[in-house]
Design an enzyme around this catalytic site. Structure first.
Site: not given
Length: 429
Positions: A263, A278, A350, A391
């Site tokens: 991404r 991220r 998240e 994560r």
């Protein structure tokens, strides 16, 4: 992709539903495109009927020995008219399809209003957020001090937002993937797949990544073929059945895969740039279900529990929230987020999103259903992270760190790692 007739049906109230998620539906434009398509199709059908009749008249006149020059000219004009109408029909349908592809899914009525997480509805919590009698470190300081995480060399290799794992860190990363897959295949009934990381534009369009999110994707070319690096295994797993008619009596289909994910994170502008939260490249175990559309809401509750099971087995405190209508993804009609406790940030973050897309993705991908009785039915697609490796590793390091600088490995994971503790110096025991 939506059925335009449903979008224009007052009973559907599509415009109002879409406004809840911040999208203004141009019903005037949509209505004109649908009307013009119907008109062109009707005119084309009429012209073809007249052309067929004209051809028969030319043949009949020729058999009678009559001059057919005028009739042939009329027939030629009709064929030209048919060609023009077919061209216009293709243009109108292309414009209509492009418009429909840009319209997000309709949110379910049960979602709370709002456009940010502050409007989310907390569904439940599990575990107690860790409290330490020492000053806890974040995952970057823990990992780099132990030598199991090297962000500096990753930057040297690829630039920012990449990671290198070493020794016990690399082994922990590998163990997590194997553990996730074993739980989902052996306990939850998923079939494991190994799928390509490069897919076509059509495949990306099928699950809604294109055309909306092109700037977030990495694109490449192989032998003059345009291909995209997948942002999630949801893309190839759903599209395995693109263009197919599934047997409704054989549903649900439960699929899982461990893949790298890519991404660009366009527009993030500095958010979570420190560490593993991220990244441009990360790995994840994805869960996908294809179910009878009437069963999708119940299937969503199930897939959420499947993702939760992993967090519970790893003894990681988390909560489940229902996102508001304005904060769900483009393809989703409802989304639950699983948020794991991050001690360094003193908040939940998240770690998994579980979404029911209804028939939104399956219509785009051309996936249909038929029962043994021959009756057609709709198929719905669902997806959830089950879980992202990076994560989860972050949460383990931060929630299970100890005063002496070591990190305890959750008991369920030790058969996969071969060690129970990562010591302060990176050694294991």
């Amino acid at each position: 992709m939506h059925d335009p007739r449903l979008l224009l049906d007052p009973d559907t109230d599509a415009a109002a539903k879409l406004r809840r998620r911040g999208y203004v539906l141009d019903t005037d434009r949509l209505g004109k495109l649908v009307s013009r398509r119907s008109e062109v199709i009707g005119e084309g059908d009429q012209a073809r009927a007249e052309s067929k009749k004209a051809a028969a008249e030319v043949q009949a006149a020729a058999r009678r020995g009559e001059d057919v020059t005028g009739l042939r000219e009329q027939a030629r004009e009709l064929k030209n008219r048919i060609s023009e109408l077919e061209s216009e029909q293709r243009a109108v349908e292309a414009e209509l399809n492009e418009f429909l592809l840009s319209i997000p899914n309709l949110p379910l009525d049960e979602l709370p209003d709002g456009a940010t997480e502050e409007f989310a509805e907390q569904v439940r919590t599990w575990g107690t957020p860790t409290e330490f009698d020492f000053e806890p470190l974040d995952h970057v300081d823990l990992g780099e001090r132990a030598g199991i995480l090297d962000l500096g060399r990753a930057t040297k290799l690829s630039g920012p937002r990449f990671a290198v794992f070493r020794g016990a860190g690399a082994r922990l990363e590998r163990a997590l993937a194997q553990f996730f897959l074993d739980v989902h295949t052996q306990e939850h009934g998923y079939t494991e797949f190994s799928v390509p990381s490069l897919v076509t534009r059509q495949t990306m369009t099928g699950t809604g990544q294109l055309p909306k999110f092109e700037e977030d994707l990495f694109r490449t070319a192989v032998a003059d073929r345009e291909l995209f690096l997948i942002p999630t295994a949801e893309v190839p797993l759903v599209n395995l059945h693109a263009g197919e008619i599934l047997n409704l009596d054989e549903l649900p289909l439960r699929y899982t895969a461990h893949t790298p994910c890519f991404r660009s994170e366009a527009g993030s502008y500095g958010r979570d740039t420190r560490g593993l939260i991220r990244q441009h490249e990360f790995s994840k175990v994805e869960l996908v279900q294809l179910v009878d559309a009437d069963s999708s809401r119940a299937a969503l509750d199930e897939i959420v529990v499947h993702a939760e099971t992993i967090l519970r087995k790893l003894n990681l405190a988390y909560r489940v929230i229902k996102l508001p209508a304005g904060d769900i993804g483009f393809s989703a009609q409802i989304t639950f987020d699983l948020e794991v406790w991050m001690p360094s940030q003193k908040t939940y973050r998240e770690i998994s999103s579980a979404s029911d897309t209804g028939t939104f993705q399956t219509r785009r991908a051309g996936i249909r259903g038929k029962g043994k009785d021959g009756k057609r039915g709709a198929v719905a697609a669902l997806n959830a992270s089950g879980l992202p490796i990076g994560r989860t590793l972050v949460a383990i390091l931060e929630q299970h760190q100890r005063a002496d600088g070591s990190v305890a490995i959750p008991e369920a994971l030790t058969p996969y790692t071969g060690f129970a503790v990562i010591n302060k110096d990176g050694s294991v025991s």
